[in-house]
Scaffold this active site. Structure first.
Site, PDB file in Angstrom:
ATOM      1  CE1 TYR A  25     131.456  26.818 -33.706  1.00  0.00           C
ATOM      2  CE2 TYR A  25     132.221  27.840 -31.689  1.00  0.00           C
ATOM      3  CZ  TYR A  25     131.778  27.945 -32.996  1.00  0.00           C
ATOM      4  OH  TYR A  25     131.651  29.168 -33.571  1.00  0.00           O
TER       5      TYR A  25
ATOM      6  CB  THR B 104     133.029  27.138 -40.522  1.00  0.00           C
ATOM      7  OG1 THR B 104     133.296  27.408 -39.144  1.00  0.00           O
ATOM      8  CG2 THR B 104     131.753  26.342 -40.620  1.00  0.00           C
TER       9      THR B 104
ATOM     10  CB  SER C 140     134.393  13.979 -42.756  1.00  0.00           C
ATOM     11  OG  SER C 140     134.420  15.340 -42.421  1.00  0.00           O
TER      12      SER C 140
ATOM     13  NE  ARG D 103     115.327  33.101 -28.190  1.00  0.00           N
ATOM     14  CZ  ARG D 103     116.525  32.640 -27.796  1.00  0.00           C
ATOM     15  NH1 ARG D 103     117.601  33.413 -27.878  1.00  0.00           N
ATOM     16  NH2 ARG D 103     116.663  31.431 -27.322  1.00  0.00           N
TER      17      ARG D 103
ATOM     18  CG  ASP E 154     135.289  -1.466 -24.140  1.00  0.00           C
ATOM     19  OD1 ASP E 154     134.922  -0.295 -23.973  1.00  0.00           O
ATOM     20  OD2 ASP E 154     134.526  -2.439 -24.001  1.00  0.00           O
TER      21      ASP E 154
ATOM     22  CG  HIS F  85     129.290  35.867 -30.516  1.00  0.00           C
ATOM     23  ND1 HIS F  85     130.234  35.161 -31.201  1.00  0.00           N
ATOM     24  CD2 HIS F  85     128.445  34.937 -30.032  1.00  0.00           C
ATOM     25  CE1 HIS F  85     129.954  33.880 -31.146  1.00  0.00           C
ATOM     26  NE2 HIS F  85     128.881  33.715 -30.446  1.00  0.00           N
ATOM     27  CG  HIS F  86     126.198  33.880 -27.229  1.00  0.00           C
ATOM     28  ND1 HIS F  86     125.294  33.141 -27.943  1.00  0.00           N
ATOM     29  CD2 HIS F  86     127.395  33.305 -27.458  1.00  0.00           C
ATOM     30  CE1 HIS F  86     125.923  32.155 -28.563  1.00  0.00           C
ATOM     31  NE2 HIS F  86     127.196  32.239 -28.284  1.00  0.00           N
TER      32      HIS F  86
ATOM     33  CB  SER G 108     127.058  12.417 -17.319  1.00  0.00           C
ATOM     34  OG  SER G 108     126.983  11.832 -18.589  1.00  0.00           O
ATOM     35  CB  SER G 109     129.377  15.867 -20.507  1.00  0.00           C
ATOM     36  OG  SER G 109     128.087  15.666 -20.987  1.00  0.00           O
TER      37      SER G 109
ATOM     38  CD1 TRP H 298     118.954  28.261 -24.096  1.00  0.00           C
ATOM     39  CD2 TRP H 298     120.620  26.928 -23.425  1.00  0.00           C
ATOM     40  NE1 TRP H 298     120.067  28.560 -24.834  1.00  0.00           N
ATOM     41  CE2 TRP H 298     121.108  27.763 -24.450  1.00  0.00           C
ATOM     42  CE3 TRP H 298     121.504  26.002 -22.860  1.00  0.00           C
ATOM     43  CZ2 TRP H 298     122.421  27.709 -24.907  1.00  0.00           C
ATOM     44  CZ3 TRP H 298     122.809  25.953 -23.324  1.00  0.00           C
ATOM     45  CH2 TRP H 298     123.259  26.801 -24.330  1.00  0.00           C
TER      46      TRP H 298
ATOM     47  CG  HIS I  97     130.405  30.414 -28.796  1.00  0.00           C
ATOM     48  ND1 HIS I  97     129.279  30.749 -29.500  1.00  0.00           N
ATOM     49  CD2 HIS I  97     131.324  30.078 -29.716  1.00  0.00           C
ATOM     50  CE1 HIS I  97     129.522  30.652 -30.789  1.00  0.00           C
ATOM     51  NE2 HIS I  97     130.759  30.245 -30.956  1.00  0.00           N
TER      52      HIS I  97
ATOM     53  CE  LYS J  12     135.027  19.757 -40.512  1.00  0.00           C
ATOM     54  NZ  LYS J  12     136.309  19.054 -40.495  1.00  0.00           N
TER      55      LYS J  12
ATOM     56  CD  GLU K 137     126.722  22.127 -24.731  1.00  0.00           C
ATOM     57  OE1 GLU K 137     127.710  21.871 -24.017  1.00  0.00           O
ATOM     58  OE2 GLU K 137     125.890  21.272 -25.083  1.00  0.00           O
TER      59      GLU K 137
ATOM     60  CG  HIS L 119     112.419  22.725 -27.100  1.00  0.00           C
ATOM     61  ND1 HIS L 119     112.326  21.559 -27.825  1.00  0.00           N
ATOM     62  CD2 HIS L 119     113.024  23.624 -27.921  1.00  0.00           C
ATOM     63  CE1 HIS L 119     112.840  21.760 -29.030  1.00  0.00           C
ATOM     64  NE2 HIS L 119     113.284  23.004 -29.116  1.00  0.00           N
TER      65      HIS L 119
END
Lengths: 191, 548
Positions: free
Chosen positions: B267, B338, B278, B460, B109, B312-313, B178-179, B149, B263, B341, B265, B79
């Site tokens: 963002y 943040t 926006s 979890r 293009d 921090h993870h 790909s990314s 994951w 991390h 924004k 990722e 998932h």
């Protein structure tokens, strides 16, 4: 070369640069740990050049063996009081309780982990692999000192105890034992 | 925001290739964008099915639907991977990025159309690899990979000896490359192919968000690739021992590498949504965005600081207290850009002539829910608090508030905002509203109670739990059913819209919609901007005009 091609090449180099950094992270990480004592990584020196001062710390000894490894591994003394800068000699004992020779290699660190940069080993059984014959009992020495520079670091003011911990794992060299015809010296220098 | 001269009637070169050539050899950024969106919807259905099964299982204590714990963990892991790499990223970056970045900056293009095709087609290949892993032997307890994951060793090395995880590695490497290709394409396009007069500081915020995201991808994904390569060689018998302490390695190093990627990722997943929100807030307040430059550089700041907060993870790995203090402080710093924004969105709406259209509803819900997720993030950033909450449902609630309500609401907001532009037809407002309200209520009912569960210590990644946790788990599962109903309305909306085909004009949102895509027909011509548009006006002057 068009502008787009130039940008493309620069970005490919950046991408490969990050990939390269990632792939060499093992080396970078090791070096980083050694320099900074990160994770309680201890230091290594040829000889003890530290001055000896009055402040004392208690060094405690801890021992662990990886799952399913048939060794009994114990420190011969629970703890030892040393002056900063004074060399200490401690012994562990290891016994192979299986019916075949086993080569082990020990990982180590100290707690509190911030003591890593000041805990120096001049000689240690953990620098090399250890081969123990079936039923054999070996004394394993470690020669260390706590650098007197620790006294200058304010962060270390409350440190009165340092625990030195080892964990033995079975070495990759065990695969060779099976093919060996005679019990040659399997001692191999790490580092 | 900008005044545009030049005339694009769209009457030229509108011949489309035959079906197979158009969709399989596609090099057209709009077609590839559509492919990405379809792919995202399919992956979202797969990932959503997995999570729905998890919620059904957790509706009451005991094991009801799954054969064992391992199978549940396989669902959890897949998932996460599918939603992140195959739903959110393709939809936001590949889908809307491909569709609207070239148009917004006035380019015909993408810079490398054939590389764009490669980027897309690597993804279905990757997804197939991941799906195949479901039925391949994983660990001793069953098929598939159940290590989360995050894929921490030793569970992902000696703990999962079967080929299932090898397929996941290959799939993720394909998705990663790909990314990376996509990121290179976006950066080159945005840096080199802006229309005359479209300076960086006049560029629409969605293009800015994709530019920052592309840089994050380019810098973070190769590190994930390296970590995956090392896992792969560690898994081979007699291979390397990068993460194996018995061979001088360190499993913690994988965590550092993973989160150095992981991390940024998060963002990568939220920044494009920021960009979309926006535009929507500005359009439906009939005002230019408040503090345009601050908004653009807030995203740059989030991207830069995002690279130095990863540990921090991993507060619970036995980290030195000073290091924790650093990562704590650095993490809290991210709340500042943040906040810039959030407050700029509020200031944009302030005194505006607000229209509560469907995309605006999604955008407002995004702002509201993202703030909740952000605030729990600030709570979790504190190392002391995190020690208690680490790996509890509080964390699950936190990151679903920023992702499944943040990123996903951003996707739906963009989808409804640009639906008419992309397909030339308008959705049915009742079905769209039903989708929004059911989804909004559903996800909140799923995830808000999970804060309580986490605070009470429910960990979890377990298939079962003590009866004390039953009430809020039951409520959470009810939420999943409401959300499912919302998804049904999404598809009803799609089917209805494509059957009825209510045609829309070029700029169906009217005055507030000022970016270049609104100067083109709906849908835009197959090839746009044969004559490049000219952008003359300075948006900051425009801001000043409005204030007087």
């Amino acid at each position: 070369m068009s502008v787009n091609t130039r940008t493309l090449l620069i970005l490919i180099v950046v991408g490969f640069g990050m990939l390269g950094l990632g792939m060499s992270s093992a080396k970078i990480y090791n070096t980083f740990c050694k320099i900074t004592g990160y994770g309680g990584t201890t230091q290594q020196a040829e000889e003890n050049l530290s001055e000896v001062i009055d402040r004392k710390v208690t060094v405690k000894f801890d021992s662990n063996v990886a799952d399913n490894m048939p060794w009994v591994f114990k420190p011969q003394q629970k703890e030892m009081e040393v002056q900063l800068g004074q060399s200490g000699l401690a012994y562990y004992t290891v016994k192979n309780e299986s019916d075949h020779p086993i080569i082990g290699v020990a990982n180590f660190n100290v707690t509190p982990i911030k003591a890593g940069p000041f805990f120096v080993k001049t000689d240690c059984f953990c620098f090399t692999e250890q081969r123990v014959e079936p039923g054999e009992e070996l004394p394993l020495p470690v020669l260390f000192f706590v650098d007197a520079q620790m006294d200058d670091d304010k962060r270390m003011d409350e440190v009165k105890e340092i625990t030195l911990s080892y964990t033995f794992f079975e070495s990759d060299s065990n695969a060779q034992i099976a093919t060996e015809t005679s019990g040659s010296n399997a001692e191999k220098t790490l580092n | 925001m900008v005044a545009i001269s030049g005339n694009d009637t769209g009457s030229y070169g509108d011949d489309k290739p035959s079906f197979f050539a158009r969709w399989f050899y596609s090099t057209n950024h709009k077609d590839i964008g559509t492919l990405y969106l379809i792919f995202g919807i399919i992956s979202g259905l797969i990932g959503g099915f997995l999570s729905f099964m998890m919620r059904m299982e957790l509706g009451e204590p005991g094991i009801q639907f799954f054969t064992n714990e391992h199978q549940y963990l396989v669902f959890v892991s897949m998932h996460g991977l599918i939603m992140i790499f195959f739903m959110v990223m393709p939809a936001l970056i590949g889908g809307f990025g491909n569709w609207f970045v070239p148009i917004m900056i006035g380019a015909p293009d993408m810079a490398f159309p054939r590389m764009n095709n490669l980027s897309f087609w690597l993804l279905p290949t990757a997804l197939i690899c991941l799906l195949v892993s479901f039925v391949l032997p994983g660990s001793a307890s069953g098929d598939g990979f159940g290590g989360g994951w995050v894929m921490y060793p030793p569970l992902s090395t000696s703990g999962s000896p079967g080929p299932a995880f090898d397929f996941i590695i290959i799939g993720l490497l394909a998705a990663g490359f790909s990314s990376i290709f996509g990121a290179i394409n976006f950066i080159t396009t945005i840096l080199n192919m802006r229309a005359p007069g479209m300076t960086m500081h006049k560029m629409p915020l969605f293009a800015w968000s994709v530019l920052v995201t592309a840089f994050l991808l380019l810098l973070a994904l190769p590190v994930l690739a390296a970590a995956l390569f090392m896992l792969f060689t560690d898994r081979i018998d007699g291979g390397t021992g990068f993460f194996d302490p018995a061979r001088g390695g360190d499993p913690q190093m994988f965590q550092h590498l993973f989160w150095f990627f992981g991390h940024p990722e998060v963002y990568i997943m939220i920044l494009p949504a920021f960009g979309i929100i926006s535009h929507i807030v500005s359009t439906f307040s009939k005002k230019p965005i408040f503090g345009y430059l601050g908004m653009a550089y807030a995203m740059v700041a989030i991207g830069v600081v995002g690279f130095v907060v990863w540990a921090h993870h991993m507060y619970t790995i036995g980290m030195d207290v000073n290091l924790k203090a650093y990562f704590l402080a650095a993490t809290l710093v991210i709340a500042v850009p943040t906040g810039v924004k959030i407050f700029s969105w509020l200031a944009t709406m302030w005194g505006g002539s607000i229209r509560y259209t469907i995309p605006m509803q999604w955008a407002l819900a995004f702002i509201f829910l993202f703030v909740i997720g952000g605030v729990t993030g600030v709570v979790l950033a504190n190392a002391g608090v995190d020690t208690a909450l680490h790996d509890t449902y509080y964390v699950v609630a936190h990151f679903h508030y920023v992702l499944s309500m943040g990123a996903v609401f951003g996707i739906f907001a963009g989808f409804y905002y640009w639906f008419g532009k992309m397909f030339g037809i308008m959705y049915n407002k009742f079905l769209a509203a039903a989708h929004f309200w059911l989804f909004f209520i559903g996800v909140n009912v799923i995830f808000f109670p999970q804060h309580f569960l986490g605070m009470n210590g429910m960990p979890r990644r377990y298939v079962d739990y003590p009866a004390d946790f039953e009430l809020w788990n039951h409520v959470s599962t009810m939420g999943a059913m409401i959300t499912l109903l919302g998804v049904v309305f999404f598809f009803l909306m799609l089917i209805e819209a494509f059957i009825v085909r209510r045609k829309v004009g070029d700029n169906y949102w009217g005055e507030g919609a000022t970016t270049l895509e609104w100067t083109l027909s709906s849908p835009p011509p197959y090839h746009q901007f044969n004559t490049l548009p000219r952008i003359d006006e300075d948006p900051t002057e425009h801001d000043a005009d409005k204030m007087h």
